[in-house]
Motif scaffolding. Structure first.
Motif, PDB file in Angstrom:
ATOM      1  N   GLY A 235     124.244 -11.061 134.980  1.00 48.87           N
ATOM      2  CA  GLY A 235     123.778 -12.364 135.322  1.00 48.87           C
ATOM      3  C   GLY A 235     124.259 -13.309 134.091  1.00 48.87           C
ATOM      4  N   SER A 236     124.151 -12.580 132.876  1.00 50.05           N
ATOM      5  CA  SER A 236     124.675 -13.356 131.623  1.00 50.05           C
ATOM      6  C   SER A 236     126.126 -13.699 131.878  1.00 50.05           C
ATOM      7  CB  SER A 236     124.299 -12.701 130.597  1.00 50.05           C
ATOM      8  OG  SER A 236     124.729 -13.183 129.439  1.00 50.05           O
ATOM      9  N   THR A 237     127.004 -12.790 132.398  1.00 51.76           N
ATOM     10  CA  THR A 237     128.559 -13.029 132.468  1.00 51.76           C
ATOM     11  C   THR A 237     128.506 -14.263 133.573  1.00 51.76           C
ATOM     12  OG1 THR A 237     128.787 -10.679 132.113  1.00 51.76           O
ATOM     13  CG2 THR A 237     130.494 -12.086 133.252  1.00 51.76           C
ATOM     14  N   ALA A 238     127.704 -13.857 134.543  1.00 48.00           N
ATOM     15  CA  ALA A 238     127.691 -15.178 135.471  1.00 48.00           C
ATOM     16  C   ALA A 238     127.449 -16.622 134.884  1.00 48.00           C
ATOM     17  CB  ALA A 238     127.250 -14.955 136.959  1.00 48.00           C
ATOM     18  N   ALA A 239     126.344 -16.611 134.191  1.00 44.30           N
ATOM     19  CA  ALA A 239     126.020 -17.961 133.442  1.00 44.30           C
ATOM     20  C   ALA A 239     126.949 -18.336 132.603  1.00 44.30           C
ATOM     21  CB  ALA A 239     124.628 -17.606 133.051  1.00 44.30           C
ATOM     22  N   TRP A 240     127.452 -17.582 131.743  1.00 44.09           N
ATOM     23  CA  TRP A 240     128.490 -18.191 130.623  1.00 44.09           C
ATOM     24  C   TRP A 240     129.823 -18.505 131.225  1.00 44.09           C
ATOM     25  CZ3 TRP A 240     127.671 -19.969 126.253  1.00 44.09           C
ATOM     26  CH2 TRP A 240     126.606 -19.459 125.836  1.00 44.09           C
ATOM     27  N   ALA A 241     130.228 -17.558 132.388  1.00 44.63           N
ATOM     28  CA  ALA A 241     131.297 -18.233 133.135  1.00 44.63           C
ATOM     29  C   ALA A 241     131.362 -19.538 133.589  1.00 44.63           C
ATOM     30  CB  ALA A 241     131.698 -17.133 134.153  1.00 44.63           C
ATOM     31  N   GLY A 242     130.032 -19.852 134.241  1.00 47.57           N
ATOM     32  CA  GLY A 242     129.772 -21.208 134.625  1.00 47.57           C
ATOM     33  C   GLY A 242     129.727 -22.322 133.393  1.00 47.57           C
ATOM     34  N   ILE A 243     129.274 -21.933 132.351  1.00 49.91           N
ATOM     35  CA  ILE A 243     129.378 -22.870 131.108  1.00 49.91           C
ATOM     36  C   ILE A 243     130.569 -23.107 130.760  1.00 49.91           C
ATOM     37  CG2 ILE A 243     128.536 -22.959 128.786  1.00 49.91           C
ATOM     38  CD1 ILE A 243     126.266 -21.399 129.592  1.00 49.91           C
TER      39      ILE A 243
END
Length: 298
Positions: free
Chosen positions: A97-105
């Motif tokens: 989930g963190s990976t997906a969030a940071w990719a979005g940022i």
């Protein structure tokens, strides 16, 4: 050495289903990033890439995708992420989930960098017009270089074990991002002052060599900024280092001019002959020197 030459137990790691899940999520992120990029660009990527065979848009978009992959790679290989994966069998879901969030940022920051590229780095013309109407490969290369330079710094601050929290890490990423964009402008200003041609005019007249040279130099500059951000947290020192790095790359350019291309002026090759081969020599040398400087400190 080779004591375990015929030990195949390591292959069990490659069969980990979590790897497949990460790859699926990464593919979904890239697809979503394409949709967001297209919405912000104001033109159809599919039409430009296929119906119109627009190589300028292709170069720019390739730089965007590669930049996003750089950031995702930085997230996955960060020390904090690796510790989470080793903690317990369910902790990796949080990391996913963190990976997906940071990719979005990162996607948002890269799109902001495109606006900066259009309004600040190249204020004399419209990037969209150059890419879509003129199919200007030089503009595509310069934009791709700006994307990659930005991504290198973003990934340098991700997964910092000392950040303390997601909010702190996000704040650090935004601060470094803003400073990096300012330093990219400073580098472009110094680069322009050290060339014997008008960089903006050359890119506007579809000079691919000028765009390739600048885009590659921006990547080299980004590598030097990434190295510093990974090792230190002083904003003042980063500004000084940014100026030093710009000077080092200009010196490298002079070396290419005098030693690697004797009997010809690099500026003439780029300005008059639009020789993108000479531009590639400049780029490869600049990136190589940046990597050597990085390696010298380890």
């Amino acid at each position: 050495m080779f004591e375990n030459a015929f030990d195949f137990s390591a292959l069990s790691d490659l069969a980990d289903l979590r790897v497949a899940v990460y790859l699926i999520v990464a593919a979904a992120i890239l697809w979503l990033a394409k949709a967001i990029n297209q919405a912000c660009a104001g033109y159809s990527l599919n039409d430009q890439l296929t119906k119109h065979d627009n190589k300028a848009v292709a170069v720019s978009f390739a730089g965007f995708l590669f930049s996003l992959c750089l950031v995702i790679h930085g997230i996955l290989t960060a020390p904090a992420s690796l510790k989470v994966l080793e903690a317990d069998e369910n902790a990796w879901l949080i990391d996913l989930g963190s990976t997906a969030a940071w990719a979005g940022i990162a996607c948002v920051l890269l799109l902001i960098s495109r606006i900066f590229n259009d309004k600040v780095l190249f204020p004399k013309f419209s990037n969209k017009k150059e890419l879509v109407t003129d199919k200007n490969i030089g503009m595509g290369a310069a934009q791709a270089g700006s994307y990659i330079a930005t991504a290198l710094v973003i990934r340098a601050v991700l997964g910092d074990e000392e950040s303390g929290s997601f909010i702190a890490e996000l704040g650090a990423a935004v601060v470094w991002f803003v400073i990096t964009q300012i330093l990219l402008f400073v580098f472009c200003f110094i680069y322009q002052k050290c060339t014997r041609f008008d960089l903006h005019a050359e890119i506007e007249r579809d000079n691919a060599a000028a765009g390739v040279a600048l885009g590659g130099s921006l990547i080299a500059f980004g590598l030097l900024l990434e190295f510093f951000v990974k090792r230190y947290d002083s904003i003042g020192s980063l500004v000084v280092w940014g100026i030093v790095a710009a000077v080092l790359l200009i010196i490298t350019r002079c070396v290419v001019d005098k030693i690697l291309l004797p009997g010809a002026h690099l500026d003439d090759e780029i300005h008059k002959d639009q020789n993108w081969g000479a531009a590639l020599i400049e780029v490869s040398t600049a990136v190589g020197v940046a990597l050597l400087i990085q390696g010298s400190f380890f």
